[in-house]
Scaffold this motif. Structure first.
Motif, short mmCIF file in Angstrom:
data_model
loop_
_atom_site.label_atom_id
_atom_site.label_comp_id
_atom_site.label_asym_id
_atom_site.label_seq_id
_atom_site.Cartn_x
_atom_site.Cartn_y
_atom_site.Cartn_z
N THR A 189 0.73 -1.21 -0.05
CA THR A 189 -0.07 -0.19 0.06
C THR A 189 1.06 1.26 0.15
OG1 THR A 189 -0.07 0.23 2.43
CG2 THR A 189 -1.50 -1.12 1.51
N PRO A 190 0.36 2.51 -0.68
CA PRO A 190 1.03 3.48 -0.31
C PRO A 190 1.45 4.08 1.28
CG PRO A 190 -0.61 3.96 -1.87
CD PRO A 190 -1.07 2.57 -1.25
N ALA A 235 15.11 3.11 -6.92
CA ALA A 235 14.07 3.74 -7.51
C ALA A 235 12.80 3.16 -6.85
CB ALA A 235 14.15 3.26 -8.96
N VAL A 236 11.90 4.42 -6.79
CA VAL A 236 10.51 3.71 -6.21
C VAL A 236 9.69 3.59 -7.29
CG1 VAL A 236 8.61 4.21 -4.54
CG2 VAL A 236 11.13 5.10 -4.06
N VAL A 237 8.79 2.64 -7.48
CA VAL A 237 7.84 2.62 -8.70
C VAL A 237 6.70 1.91 -7.85
CG1 VAL A 237 7.27 1.45 -10.72
CG2 VAL A 237 9.63 1.77 -10.30
N THR A 238 5.41 2.54 -7.30
CA THR A 238 5.62 3.90 -7.76
C THR A 238 5.07 4.60 -6.54
OG1 THR A 238 3.08 3.80 -8.19
CG2 THR A 238 4.49 3.20 -9.89
N VAL A 239 5.26 5.98 -6.56
CA VAL A 239 4.71 6.89 -5.88
C VAL A 239 3.48 7.49 -6.17
CG1 VAL A 239 4.97 9.12 -4.55
CG2 VAL A 239 7.06 7.79 -5.08
N THR A 240 2.55 7.66 -5.14
CA THR A 240 1.02 8.05 -5.83
C THR A 240 1.13 9.83 -5.45
OG1 THR A 240 0.26 7.36 -3.62
CG2 THR A 240 -0.20 5.98 -5.14
N LEU A 241 0.14 10.17 -6.13
CA LEU A 241 0.04 11.73 -6.25
C LEU A 241 0.11 12.35 -4.98
CD1 LEU A 241 -2.05 12.84 -9.36
CD2 LEU A 241 0.30 12.30 -9.38
N GLU A 242 -0.86 11.53 -4.07
CA GLU A 242 -0.93 12.31 -2.71
C GLU A 242 0.24 12.19 -1.82
OE1 GLU A 242 -2.63 9.55 -3.71
OE2 GLU A 242 -2.83 8.10 -1.82
N ASN A 243 1.44 11.23 -2.43
CA ASN A 243 2.50 11.26 -1.37
C ASN A 243 3.62 11.94 -1.74
OD1 ASN A 243 1.55 9.56 0.70
ND2 ASN A 243 1.32 7.96 -0.97
N GLN A 286 -23.76 9.03 -19.03
CA GLN A 286 -24.88 10.06 -19.51
C GLN A 286 -25.05 11.07 -18.37
OE1 GLN A 286 -28.30 7.94 -20.78
NE2 GLN A 286 -27.24 6.96 -22.30
N GLY A 287 -24.77 10.43 -17.04
CA GLY A 287 -25.15 11.59 -15.93
C GLY A 287 -24.07 12.60 -15.79
N GLY A 288 -22.82 12.17 -16.47
CA GLY A 288 -21.68 13.14 -16.25
C GLY A 288 -21.13 13.61 -14.91
N GLN A 289 -21.44 12.35 -14.22
CA GLN A 289 -20.74 12.24 -12.94
C GLN A 289 -19.25 12.66 -12.49
OE1 GLN A 289 -22.79 12.53 -10.09
NE2 GLN A 289 -24.42 12.68 -11.52
N LYS A 290 -18.63 12.86 -11.35
CA LYS A 290 -17.27 13.03 -11.15
C LYS A 290 -16.65 11.70 -11.23
CE LYS A 290 -16.72 17.35 -8.96
NZ LYS A 290 -16.46 17.96 -7.55
N GLY A 291 -15.34 11.59 -11.80
CA GLY A 291 -14.65 10.42 -11.56
C GLY A 291 -13.20 10.41 -11.32
N LEU A 292 -12.55 9.58 -10.97
CA LEU A 292 -11.02 9.78 -10.75
C LEU A 292 -9.99 9.42 -11.79
CD1 LEU A 292 -10.99 7.96 -7.26
CD2 LEU A 292 -10.86 10.39 -7.55
N ILE A 293 -9.06 10.01 -12.05
CA ILE A 293 -7.98 9.76 -13.15
C ILE A 293 -6.73 10.18 -12.31
CG2 ILE A 293 -8.09 12.13 -14.18
CD1 ILE A 293 -7.61 10.37 -16.82
N SER A 294 -5.96 9.35 -12.58
CA SER A 294 -4.52 9.36 -12.00
C SER A 294 -3.48 8.73 -12.41
CB SER A 294 -4.71 8.83 -10.40
OG SER A 294 -3.35 9.47 -9.57
N HIS A 295 -2.27 9.06 -12.30
CA HIS A 295 -0.95 8.34 -12.62
C HIS A 295 0.00 8.31 -11.62
CE1 HIS A 295 -0.85 13.04 -13.27
NE2 HIS A 295 0.78 12.82 -13.09
N GLY A 308 -11.17 14.55 -15.46
CA GLY A 308 -11.36 13.54 -13.96
C GLY A 308 -10.63 14.60 -13.02
N VAL A 309 -10.85 14.09 -11.85
CA VAL A 309 -10.27 14.62 -10.60
C VAL A 309 -9.28 13.54 -9.90
CG1 VAL A 309 -11.97 16.03 -10.10
CG2 VAL A 309 -12.31 13.99 -9.33
N SER A 310 -8.39 13.86 -9.06
CA SER A 310 -7.38 13.11 -8.68
C SER A 310 -7.15 12.89 -6.95
CB SER A 310 -5.95 13.62 -9.27
OG SER A 310 -5.80 13.37 -10.64
N GLU A 311 -6.89 12.01 -6.63
CA GLU A 311 -6.76 11.90 -4.98
C GLU A 311 -5.54 12.57 -4.89
OE1 GLU A 311 -9.20 7.77 -4.39
OE2 GLU A 311 -7.01 7.84 -4.43
#
Lengths: 307, 422
Positions: free
Chosen positions: B116-117, B133-141, B316-325, B397-400
């Protein structure tokens, strides 16, 4: 300094000779129980890194912060808290599973010890053989057996017990308790077998000679004489069950079946590590009570036997 | 000398064996005790950074500071002799690709796994310098690792292929100028379902997140484990930001999640692909990269077309969703930092990136990679093209992202209450 062995014609040994046999076990306990447990205490009463929220153990007891620990204890006595719910649920699961292990294990141990004769060894080996495979692998096997189109549902449907496949793995308390029983039952049978196998048969013969029937002999002689085995089996089974989290994780993994071990593991894997360590301390305190009772009981039994 | 019977009696053999057996059997319950020791490492980070912790947001980009005691490596150095020590999620780089790197540069490659992160951050604090090398670091860290001086700045002169090949649509607001990190893979987080068992088209619902509260799927709905992903489902369902810090909103979402957990019997995991064979779920919160694994785990008789995936912003509802790298980073004090840079550059070589994708399933952030390449080269069935992230999806999208430590802890408390520790 040396002293002579008690036996006539015995040899002289240094005073430290026999106690030194306990040294490996003592060192083991110090290194792998006392020291780690002190670290747990240092985490439970320690701090968190302000950025990373990881544990910063405080090893000096004078500087211990009891706030997180007091918080855990308070929540344990707060109705509806996750800590209390999980503790009560774990006590119930462990109680039921231990009782079931005893009810299933006693007749098995009784049969093997008293009636198996030449097949005794083979029966014991056959019974224990599945447990040569790791606990994890056996639980994985049950995940497959209990799945919706698994053999358990197919069998129960075939004999007409159920009309449609049951979702055994969708968070059922019964599945978790079953897993605990399956996982720990050999540890109940072995001490029971040892006690029943060693039992002085002249006591049973005496009861029969004095006119007691089979049932009366069992309840008045065999059962009381196997009390130490029952107690040992219950302790041996219940203590690890209480800390078990793997069975629930594999066979259920839902909120309504989470056990105390799950709560500890999820805490120490997050920033709630102080809470997790405090829960470990609570668990150890709870487990010490039956362990002390067992030790006291064995001492009393030994003293009675020596009179 | 006293008679032996009158002397204080040491424990006899039988009692000793009984007690030893009891203690021995009881030891497994002590596993949790020993496990608790795992997080007891001392802090390797810079605690003073707490006051300066800047929370990056798309509208508040952050240039991470570079301190004098933590410079990037000098230009023009030769790669070290290894071994190259990588710290990453299990199987997050194909072993064959790593072997190819090892052969090309004549070094051994060692791969250490974290789950886990949170575990990654904890080990970076205590043993970060053990890795290259660290693979991977998440955006929130990434922010806290850089501001806590646990990772070192990158030297771009070693990353020429990466700089050239990096897909231009990937934002860098969390590390402006990519001083400490390079993207590795990009993915969305959405909803997978078994369309052979679920009759409705979840993507067409006004609010696809509602399926996790729909009693039709009781006992058959799984969420991703981890405080951020689980809470994100509750937050996104109500249209909130996945980085929400308003305690009233968080409490409201907690109540929704508790109700869902009790009524739906959610499970929490990220092994949806292995669970296909045991038919454990009909609806699963999952990552788009994970969906690409499905083709390799299908049980006999189940076709890949029986699986669908919805990313709510495209519904169709265009709700929010997560996108991240996810990101590459190099720990401060790494023994082989040049090799680590070289590895990052190697994985940006389109040939290696696509080879890695063919096994890994998560989409590389390489600009020459696209849906046509994935399908025409036979790496992705036509029916799974919805797992490909295109540039136009990134702004949808939005990201954590990183949270204030106190809010982060609140997220974890809520998560524990919702899951009960399960």
């Amino acid at each position: 300094m040396a002293r002579k062995d008690d036996q006539p014609g015995g040899v002289w040994y240094p005073r430290w000779f026999w106690p030194s046999f306990a040294a490996p076990a003592t060192i083991w306990l110090l290194l792998f129980f006392v020291l780690p447990f002190y670290v747990v205490l240092s985490v439970a009463f320690g701090r968190l890194d302000p950025i990373f929220l990881t544990a910063e153990p405080v090893y000096n007891p004078v500087r211990w912060d009891t706030t997180p620990f007091r918080g855990v204890v308070t929540r344990l006595f707060t109705a509806g808290s996750i800590e209390q719910e999980t503790l009560v649920r774990t006590l119930v699961y462990v109680g039921i599973a231990t009782a079931a292990c005893l009810l299933i294990g006693y007749p098995v141990a009784y049969f093997v010890a008293r009636h198996a004769k030449r097949t005794k060894t083979w029966l014991l080996v056959a019974f224990i053989a599945p447990f040569w495979i790791s606990y994890m692998m056996r639980m994985f096997a049950w995940v497959n057996l209990l799945q919706e189109d698994g053999y358990v549902n197919r069998f129960l449907e075939a004999i007409g017990v159920i009309d449609h496949p049951e979702q055994w793995l969708s968070g059922r308390a019964s599945t978790v308790v079953f897993g605990l029983i399956y996982g720990y039952i050999p540890f109940m049978i072995l001490p029971l077998f040892g006690t029943l196998d060693r039992m002085d048969r002249s006591m049973i013969e005496a009861a029969r000679d004095l006119g007691a029937g089979q049932v009366k002999t069992f309840f008045r002689v065999t059962l009381p004489l196997s009390k130490q085995g029952i107690l040992a089996g219950c302790i041996i089974v219940a203590l690890p069950m209480f800390g078990d989290y793997f069975t629930q994780t594999l066979l259920s993994s839902t909120r309504n079946t989470a056990m105390f071990g799950n709560l500890i593991v999820s805490s120490i894997q997050s920033s709630l590590v102080n809470t997790g360590a405090a829960l470990v301390v609570v668990m150890v305190v709870l487990l010490i009570v039956p362990m002390l009772y067992y030790l006291r009981s064995t001492n009393v039994a030994r003293e009675l036997a020596e009179r | 000398m006293a008679h032996p019977k009158d002397r204080p009696r040491p424990i006899d053999r039988r009692a000793f064996l009984q007690r030893a057996a009891a203690a021995g059997i009881a030891l497994p319950s002590m596993a949790t005790i020993l496990a608790a020791c795992g997080d007891s490492g001392s802090s390797g980070g810079d605690a003073s950074a707490s006051a300066a912790l800047q929370l990056a947001r798309p509208d508040n980009p952050v240039t991470l500071p570079i301190s004098a005691d933590n410079p990037a490596i000098a230009d023009g150095l030769d790669p070290e002799s290894g071994p190259l020590k990588i710290f990453g999620y299990n199987d997050y780089i194909w072993k064959k690709v790593l072997n190819g790197f090892g052969e090309q540069y004549g070094v051994d490659v060692e791969y250490t796994v974290f789950d886990t992160p949170d575990e990654m951050v904890s080990k970076m604090q205590s043993n970060g310098a053990d890795f290259d090398a660290v693979v991977t670091v998440t955006l929130e860290n990434i922010g806290k690792l850089a501001q806590g001086n646990l990772i070192q700045p990158l030297n771009k002169t070693y990353l020429t292929t990466a700089t050239d090949q990096l897909s231009p649509g990937i934002p860098d607001f969390y590390d402006v100028g990519r001083q400490y990190s390079m993207p590795y893979v990009i993915f969305t987080t959405g909803i997978a379902w078994r369309n052979d068992e679920v009759s409705e088209d979840i993507a067409a619902l006004d609010n696809p997140w509602d399926v996790f509260w729909d009693p039709k799927y009781k006992g058959q709905a799984h969420l991703l484990n981890g405080s951020r992903d689980t809470l994100a489902v509750g937050l996104l369902r109500k249209g909130y930001d996945p980085n929400e810090s308003d305690q009233t909103i968080l409490d409201q979402v907690k109540q929704d999640l508790l109700a869902g957990a009790d009524e739906m019997g959610w499970k929490y995991d990220h092994v949806d692909y292995t669970e296909l064979s045991t038919n454990l779920w009909q609806v699963h919160n999952t990552w788009s990269g994970q969906m690409a694994y499905y083709q390799y785990y299908l049980p006999k008789g189940l076709d890949i077309t029986a699986l669908s995936y919805a990313w709510p912003p495209q519904g169709q509802g265009g709700q929010k969703g997560l996108i991240s790298h996810d990101l590459f980073a190099i720990p401060k004090g790494a023994a082989s930092p040049v090799l680590a840079h070289t590895l990052i550059d190697y994985l940006y070589d389109p040939k290696n990136a696509i080879a890695n994708y063919s096994y890994e399933g998560y989409q590389p952030t390489v600009k020459s990679f696209n849906e046509d390449v994935a399908v025409s080269d036979g790496f992705l069935p036509e029916s799974l093209t919805y797992t490909i992230v295109t540039e136009d999806m990134v702004p949808m999208g939005v990201s954590e992202l990183e949270l204030e430590p106190a809010i982060n802890q609140l997220y974890q408390q809520i998560y524990q209450e919702v899951t009960g520790g399960a």
